[in-house]
Design a protein around this motif. Structure first.
Motif, PDB file in Angstrom:
ATOM      1  N   TRP A 140      -4.635   3.129  11.739  1.00 45.61           N
ATOM      2  CA  TRP A 140      -4.548   2.637  10.531  1.00 45.61           C
ATOM      3  C   TRP A 140      -4.401   3.714  10.098  1.00 45.61           C
ATOM      4  CZ3 TRP A 140      -2.138  -0.499   7.296  1.00 45.61           C
ATOM      5  CH2 TRP A 140      -2.447  -0.813   5.497  1.00 45.61           C
ATOM      6  N   ASN A 181      -1.906 -10.920   7.835  1.00 45.65           N
ATOM      7  CA  ASN A 181      -3.003  -9.769   8.552  1.00 45.65           C
ATOM      8  C   ASN A 181      -4.362 -10.591   8.091  1.00 45.65           C
ATOM      9  OD1 ASN A 181      -3.702  -6.787   9.093  1.00 45.65           O
ATOM     10  ND2 ASN A 181      -4.591  -6.904   6.867  1.00 45.65           N
ATOM     11  N   GLU A 182      -5.222 -10.362   8.694  1.00 49.62           N
ATOM     12  CA  GLU A 182      -6.040 -10.519   7.973  1.00 49.62           C
ATOM     13  C   GLU A 182      -6.466 -11.273   7.284  1.00 49.62           C
ATOM     14  OE1 GLU A 182      -8.422  -7.099   6.575  1.00 49.62           O
ATOM     15  OE2 GLU A 182      -8.594  -5.597   8.270  1.00 49.62           O
ATOM     16  N   GLU A 186      -5.479  -2.136  14.386  1.00 51.23           N
ATOM     17  CA  GLU A 186      -6.178  -1.815  13.327  1.00 51.23           C
ATOM     18  C   GLU A 186      -6.852  -0.286  13.551  1.00 51.23           C
ATOM     19  OE1 GLU A 186      -5.731  -2.713   8.987  1.00 51.23           O
ATOM     20  OE2 GLU A 186      -4.229  -3.345   9.013  1.00 51.23           O
ATOM     21  N   GLU A 209      -6.055   1.684  -1.025  1.00 50.86           N
ATOM     22  CA  GLU A 209      -7.044   0.845  -0.376  1.00 50.86           C
ATOM     23  C   GLU A 209      -7.248   0.208  -1.931  1.00 50.86           C
ATOM     24  OE1 GLU A 209      -6.940   0.640   2.271  1.00 50.86           O
ATOM     25  OE2 GLU A 209      -8.839  -0.623   1.932  1.00 50.86           O
ATOM     26  N   TRP A 210      -6.448  -0.194  -1.475  1.00 53.17           N
ATOM     27  CA  TRP A 210      -6.788  -2.062  -2.439  1.00 53.17           C
ATOM     28  C   TRP A 210      -7.054  -1.632  -3.800  1.00 53.17           C
ATOM     29  CZ3 TRP A 210      -3.277  -5.321  -0.968  1.00 53.17           C
ATOM     30  CH2 TRP A 210      -2.718  -4.751   0.163  1.00 53.17           C
ATOM     31  N   PHE A 247      -6.992   6.987   4.735  1.00 49.58           N
ATOM     32  CA  PHE A 247      -7.058   7.094   5.764  1.00 49.58           C
ATOM     33  C   PHE A 247      -6.159   7.121   7.130  1.00 49.58           C
ATOM     34  CE2 PHE A 247      -9.016   3.563   4.339  1.00 49.58           C
ATOM     35  CZ  PHE A 247     -10.491   3.705   5.645  1.00 49.58           C
ATOM     36  N   TYR A 296     -13.315  -1.542  12.702  1.00 55.91           N
ATOM     37  CA  TYR A 296     -13.379   0.068  11.681  1.00 55.91           C
ATOM     38  C   TYR A 296     -14.940   0.662  11.828  1.00 55.91           C
ATOM     39  CZ  TYR A 296      -8.965  -0.511   9.780  1.00 55.91           C
ATOM     40  OH  TYR A 296      -7.493  -0.517   8.960  1.00 55.91           O
ATOM     41  N   GLN A 342       0.953  -1.286   0.406  1.00 58.97           N
ATOM     42  CA  GLN A 342       0.279   0.066   0.004  1.00 58.97           C
ATOM     43  C   GLN A 342       0.860   1.418   0.040  1.00 58.97           C
ATOM     44  OE1 GLN A 342      -2.312  -2.019   2.666  1.00 58.97           O
ATOM     45  NE2 GLN A 342      -4.275  -0.495   2.443  1.00 58.97           N
ATOM     46  N   ASN A 347      -7.903  -6.135  13.840  1.00 61.07           N
ATOM     47  CA  ASN A 347      -8.732  -5.140  13.602  1.00 61.07           C
ATOM     48  C   ASN A 347      -9.816  -4.689  13.216  1.00 61.07           C
ATOM     49  OD1 ASN A 347      -6.189  -4.690  13.120  1.00 61.07           O
ATOM     50  ND2 ASN A 347      -6.176  -5.337  10.573  1.00 61.07           N
ATOM     51  N   PHE A 361      -1.827  -9.397   2.863  1.00 59.26           N
ATOM     52  CA  PHE A 361      -2.673  -9.191   1.148  1.00 59.26           C
ATOM     53  C   PHE A 361      -2.357 -10.115   0.297  1.00 59.26           C
ATOM     54  CE2 PHE A 361      -6.091  -6.170   2.884  1.00 59.26           C
ATOM     55  CZ  PHE A 361      -6.904  -6.780   3.659  1.00 59.26           C
TER      56      PHE A 361
HETATM   57  C1  FCB Z   1      -7.977  -3.363   6.117  1.00 59.33           C
HETATM   58  C2  FCB Z   1      -6.538  -3.647   5.493  1.00 59.33           C
HETATM   59  C3  FCB Z   1      -5.826  -2.374   5.907  1.00 59.33           C
HETATM   60  C4  FCB Z   1      -6.584  -1.393   4.907  1.00 59.33           C
HETATM   61  C5  FCB Z   1      -7.722  -1.120   6.068  1.00 59.33           C
HETATM   62  C6  FCB Z   1      -8.275   0.005   5.726  1.00 59.33           C
HETATM   63  O1  FCB Z   1      -8.704  -4.581   6.312  1.00 59.33           O
HETATM   64  O2  FCB Z   1      -5.690  -4.948   7.274  1.00 59.33           O
HETATM   65  O3  FCB Z   1      -4.859  -2.975   4.735  1.00 59.33           O
HETATM   66  O4  FCB Z   1      -6.789  -1.412   3.764  1.00 59.33           O
HETATM   67  O5  FCB Z   1      -8.508  -2.069   6.257  1.00 59.33           O
END
Ligand code: FCB
Length: 390
Positions: free
Chosen positions: A344, A158-159, A306, A351-352, A360, A255, A20, A253, A115
């Protein structure tokens, strides 16, 4: 079980991931996905934030704010560009990053997999291939041998729940599949990869705290939605939390929240503010996810790995920070064992599949000039660090 995490101070920092922010990442599956017609990606990552060259400046900015850790990821495809060929140059690069953190009194929190997968791995079957967990563990051992002495914390994956869901069932992450059975298989493979990676890392550095970071949301059941919440949460979260039982910590993590009725997600509630990522502005979610992680893991130490918000209005970020920090402290007051809060993100970044429009960062990045501007929210966040964190 030995307590590897207690010697650390309460972590207060910010995070990025390699793909990223680095720029020029062309050897992994995400690079191909960004350019693939029909993948739905808004734009390619390109030169990103040029963190590859500018990390000394970025690390200095984080240190100047008064944070005590920096969470960053190593890029597997740079370090192992071909199967079992490890690049000394790139191992040295990430070692230099960890050294730079230490020189600035920032503790390096190092993510082994965020990722992206090497192209050769993805083309050879990715996380469906039976050898992938073992290959990943070997990669983790190599990284730990080269820079484990400088790391303060290691995050294996990660995730893993997000690429499993988004890459194999919903088709928006590589490899773009829509196959629930594949998602189930890959979920098992990620769990196996994590387990083997923990062993491999511990073999090299027995005292390094290691765990995974999981994407968690507050799942709110509307009347009749309780069973649906249970079933959604099972595969998205609980199977991973259960697999983390022997780890030194669990990274959470979070949000937002999702409201669930008998038929599943019912969408955002009318009247609730929506962030630039399309999520409800719901900073309190972190309190719920910490309690949930605590409960399902039977009381593992937790790190918020995060928490953050996509917005162009930095005052909303300040409010998000205040309310999420209060929610975390509320959980702690109830006995949940939280060992850190990592925001984060350090920088506005890629952002992917959404590209660069969702910002962010605590630090703004002008992608034409690569100039950095510290946002007021960065100083606000740093000022909330508990006493003794630095
Ligand atoms: C998470 C990811 C991170 C970023 C945030 C917003 O899912 O780990 O890379 O994209 O969301």
């Amino acid at each position: 079980m030995s307590d590897r995490i207690s010697p650390l101070p309460f972590l207060w920092g910010a995070a990025t991931s390699a793909h990223q922010v680095e720029g020029g990442n062309v050897l992994n599956d995400w690079h191909d996905w960004e350019l693939a017609p029909g993948s739905g990606c808004a734009e390619p990552s390109g030169s990103a934030c040029d963190h590859l060259h500018r990390y000394p400046q970025d690390i200095a900015l984080l240190a100047d704010l008064g944070l005590n850790c920096y969470r960053f990821a190593v890029e597997w495809s740079r370090i192992e560009p071909e199967p079992s060929t490890y690049s000394r140059r790139w191992l040295d690069h990430y070692r230099a990053m960890a050294e730079c953190c230490r020189d600035h009194r920032l503790l390096p929190v190092i993510t082994m997999h965020h990722f992206t997968n090497p192209r050769w791995l993805a083309r050879g079957g990715g996380w469906e291939h039976r050898q992938t967990p073992e290959r990943f563990a070997r990669f983790c051992a190599v990284v730990t041998e080269r820079l484990g002495d400088l790391a303060a914390v290691a995050i294996t994956i990660n995730e893993p729940n997000m690429p499993a869901l988004l890459g194999y069932e919903e088709g928006v992450f590589p490899p773009g599949r829509r196959d629930r059975e594949a998602r189930l298989r890959v979920t098992e493979m990620f769990i196996e990869g994590h387990r083997l990676a923990v062993e491999a890392i511990r073999e090299v550095r027995p005292d390094l705290p290691v765990g995974l970071a999981l994407a968690m949301a507050e799942w709110q059941a509307l009347p009749g939605g309780e069973g649906e919440v249970e079933s959604v949460r099972r595969l998205r979260e609980d199977v991973f939390l259960e697999a983390a039982g022997g780890d030194d910590f669990v990274g959470v993590n979070t949000y937002t929240r999702h409201r669930i009725g008998p038929q599943g997600w019912v969408g955002n509630e009318a009247g609730v503010e929506v962030t630039a990522a399309g999520y409800e502005f719901w900073p309190e979610a972190i309190g719920a996810t910490l309690r949930r992680a605590w409960e399902v893991t039977g009381g593992r130490p937790l790190i918020v790995t995060e928490s953050g918000i996509a917005t162009d209005d930095d005052r909303r970020r300040v409010e998000y920070i205040d309310r999420s920090t209060a929610a975390m402290r509320g959980a702690m007051a109830d006995g949940v064992d939280v060992r850190g809060l990592i925001h984060w993100s350090a920088l506005d970044n890629f952002e992917w599949h959404h590209g660069y429009a969702q910002r962010f960062g605590l630090i703004a990045v002008d992608r034409d000039s690569q100039e950095r501007t510290v946002k007021p929210s960065a100083r606000h966040f740093a000022a909330l660090a508990p006493t003794g964190a630095r």
